[in-house]
Design a protein around this motif. Structure first.
Motif, PDB file in Angstrom:
ATOM      1  N   UNK A   1       0.820  -1.208   0.000  1.00 39.29           N
ATOM      2  CA  UNK A   1       0.000   0.000   0.000  1.00 39.29           C
ATOM      3  C   UNK A   1       0.853   1.256   0.000  1.00 39.29           C
ATOM      4  N   UNK A   2       1.879   1.272   0.835  1.00 33.77           N
ATOM      5  CA  UNK A   2       2.793   2.418   0.874  1.00 33.77           C
ATOM      6  C   UNK A   2       3.576   2.543  -0.429  1.00 33.77           C
ATOM      7  N   UNK A   3       3.990   1.406  -0.986  1.00 37.33           N
ATOM      8  CA  UNK A   3       4.726   1.440  -2.248  1.00 37.33           C
ATOM      9  C   UNK A   3       3.851   2.018  -3.363  1.00 37.33           C
ATOM     10  N   UNK A   4       2.556   1.672  -3.349  1.00 39.03           N
ATOM     11  CA  UNK A   4       1.631   2.229  -4.346  1.00 39.03           C
ATOM     12  C   UNK A   4       1.468   3.736  -4.160  1.00 39.03           C
ATOM     13  N   UNK A   5       1.247   4.183  -2.916  1.00 39.83           N
ATOM     14  CA  UNK A   5       1.050   5.614  -2.673  1.00 39.83           C
ATOM     15  C   UNK A   5       2.270   6.421  -3.107  1.00 39.83           C
ATOM     16  N   UNK A   6       3.456   5.852  -2.917  1.00 45.49           N
ATOM     17  CA  UNK A   6       4.659   6.556  -3.327  1.00 45.49           C
ATOM     18  C   UNK A   6       4.795   6.567  -4.843  1.00 45.49           C
ATOM     19  N   UNK A   7       4.512   5.434  -5.454  1.00 43.55           N
ATOM     20  CA  UNK A   7       4.635   5.327  -6.915  1.00 43.55           C
ATOM     21  C   UNK A   7       3.646   6.240  -7.632  1.00 43.55           C
ATOM     22  N   UNK A   8       2.382   6.225  -7.204  1.00 43.14           N
ATOM     23  CA  UNK A   8       1.343   6.969  -7.921  1.00 43.14           C
ATOM     24  C   UNK A   8       1.513   8.474  -7.764  1.00 43.14           C
ATOM     25  N   UNK A   9       2.334   8.908  -6.812  1.00 41.78           N
ATOM     26  CA  UNK A   9       2.617  10.346  -6.667  1.00 41.78           C
ATOM     27  C   UNK A   9       4.008  10.697  -7.181  1.00 41.78           C
ATOM     28  N   UNK A  10       4.617   9.786  -7.951  1.00 42.82           N
ATOM     29  CA  UNK A  10       5.888  10.085  -8.606  1.00 42.82           C
ATOM     30  C   UNK A  10       5.631  10.999  -9.795  1.00 42.82           C
ATOM     31  N   UNK A  11       6.615  11.762 -10.246  1.00 41.10           N
ATOM     32  CA  UNK A  11       6.413  12.661 -11.393  1.00 41.10           C
ATOM     33  C   UNK A  11       5.904  11.936 -12.633  1.00 41.10           C
TER      34      UNK A  11
END
Length: 404
Positions: A317-327
């Protein structure tokens, strides 16, 4: 309830839109683009839910609850796919379920079956108050530092200085008009309220209880004696005034819309000539219309990725939140969905080099005039403690009364 092309791409793909946004801010806004959450937020407190301290080994999957258009895997269009790269990079299979309204998202999150959700401001406080989501440890998100400052620590995504998610995309509810019919060009929401009879039968309005905040925002500027300080914090008398204004407007309304394509068709046919809109709709219609941010400011949305308090796959879940807010991901989602990206580094990666200018992605002055959708709750979010404010249930009942 919600908004955009993605939500409305639920209009294209399946049919529907908004998750739109949350209200926060004073009538003038703040220099950082929004009003920061007060220490006690009018007495609102969050349940004691633990926050994750580190990211461990990926569990192998993540269950994502999202607005249509926020987690595309190529099944809608083979060229539109930012989920597959995430799966390859993280080792987490993304199981995506789309929802059509914020009410539906809230109910689905209560089941405990989903790890993360893209919540709009009309859902976030409900999720926090219900203990359905956990505080988010932003230190674990490598892209958090690049999120626009004016989207952080707002009343709809934080409590007492603690973020409950990571901002995703945002936008304003604008005033759109047919340039050949509506003259002179309007500069105030008064064009669809006090002066709506000028375009009787041609006015359009957003179909959702949260639209009551648009009326409250106009009253905040034009009837100061009502004492409205926040369009999402209305006592019984203030709500009644907003309801009266909307009932008066109803006689001039051609239709209420929530489907993105429905408003496009109405303006192209001439059935509607003025009303509330999103930038993506104005851009789709083209040169026959103009969309402006009125002098009173506007309501709008800022979506937030939140993690379930019962997440079975919190690391993914954290990995997704970080990925989806990447540039990279933000640039793709913003252009597909039709909204400003929260990560401003995405502006260097959009295929349309003028995209971020059109959507005011880096314009904090523009953002400061937006009162982002925020869930109305009984604790007055304007800081009042000597009275009880109306909640979302009251607004839902009122909206039914308004539409008749």
């Amino acid at each position: 309830m919600r908004k955009t092309r993605s939500k409305t791409l639920a209009a294209v793909a399946c049919a529907g839109v908004l998750a739109l946004a949350s209200a926060c801010g004073t009538s003038s806004g703040g220099s950082d683009g929004g009003t920061k959450a007060d220490a006690d937020q009018g007495g609102f407190t969050a349940p004691d839910v633990p926050m994750q301290e580190s990211i461990g080994d990926p569990e192998g999957q993540v269950n994502i609850l999202a607005w249509p258009g926020y987690a595309e895997d190529g099944s809608t269009d083979k060229s539109i796919d930012w989920v597959t790269p995430f799966e390859k990079e993280s080792g987490c299979q993304a199981n995506v379920k789309y929802f059509d309204t914020s009410d539906q998202a809230v109910q689905l999150m209560k089941t405990g079956e989903y790890d993360v959700v893209s919540a709009s401001g009309d859902a976030t406080l409900r999720l926090i108050a219900g203990g359905d989501v956990a505080p988010v440890n932003t230190d674990l998100l490598t892209n958090y530092a690049d999120i626009a400052p004016f989207l952080k620590d707002q009343k709809f995504n934080s409590v007492d200085g603690q973020m409950y998610g990571v901002p995703h995309g945002w936008g304003a509810n604008l005033l759109m008009y047919n340039k050949d019919v509506v003259k002179p060009a309007p500069t105030s929401w008064g064009a669809v309220f006090d002066d709506a009879s000028t375009y009787a039968g041609k006015v359009t309005a957003y179909d959702s209880p949260i639209y009551i905040a648009d009326a409250a925002l106009y009253l905040m500027a034009t009837q100061p004696d009502l004492g409205i300080e926040d369009p999402y914090a209305l006592d019984q008398d203030q709500l009644a005034a907003a309801v009266d204004l909307l009932k008066a407007q109803k006689g001039n309304v051609s239709e209420y819309w929530s489907n993105y394509l429905k408003e496009v068709a109405a303006f192209k046919s001439g059935d509607s000539v003025i009303g509330t809109t999103w930038q993506v709709i104005a851009s789709t219609i083209g040169d026959s219309v103009a969309a402006v941010l009125p002098e009173e400011g506007s309501t709008g949305w800022s979506d937030t990725w939140m993690i379930s308090s019962e997440a079975k796959n919190p690391n993914c879940g954290y990995l997704w939140m970080d990925y989806i807010t990447s540039p990279e991901a933000q640039a793709q989602v913003a252009e597909y969905f039709g909204e400003a990206p929260a990560n401003t580094k995405a502006c260097d990666l959009t295929t349309d080099t003028s995209f971020c200018d059109t959507y005011h992605a880096e314009d904090s002055d523009f953002a400061s005039q937006i009162h982002y959708w925020t869930t109305p709750i009984s604790q007055c979010l304007d800081g009042r403690t000597d009275t009880e404010c109306t909640d979302y249930g009251d607004w839902t009942t009122a909206w039914t009364e308004i539409k008749g």
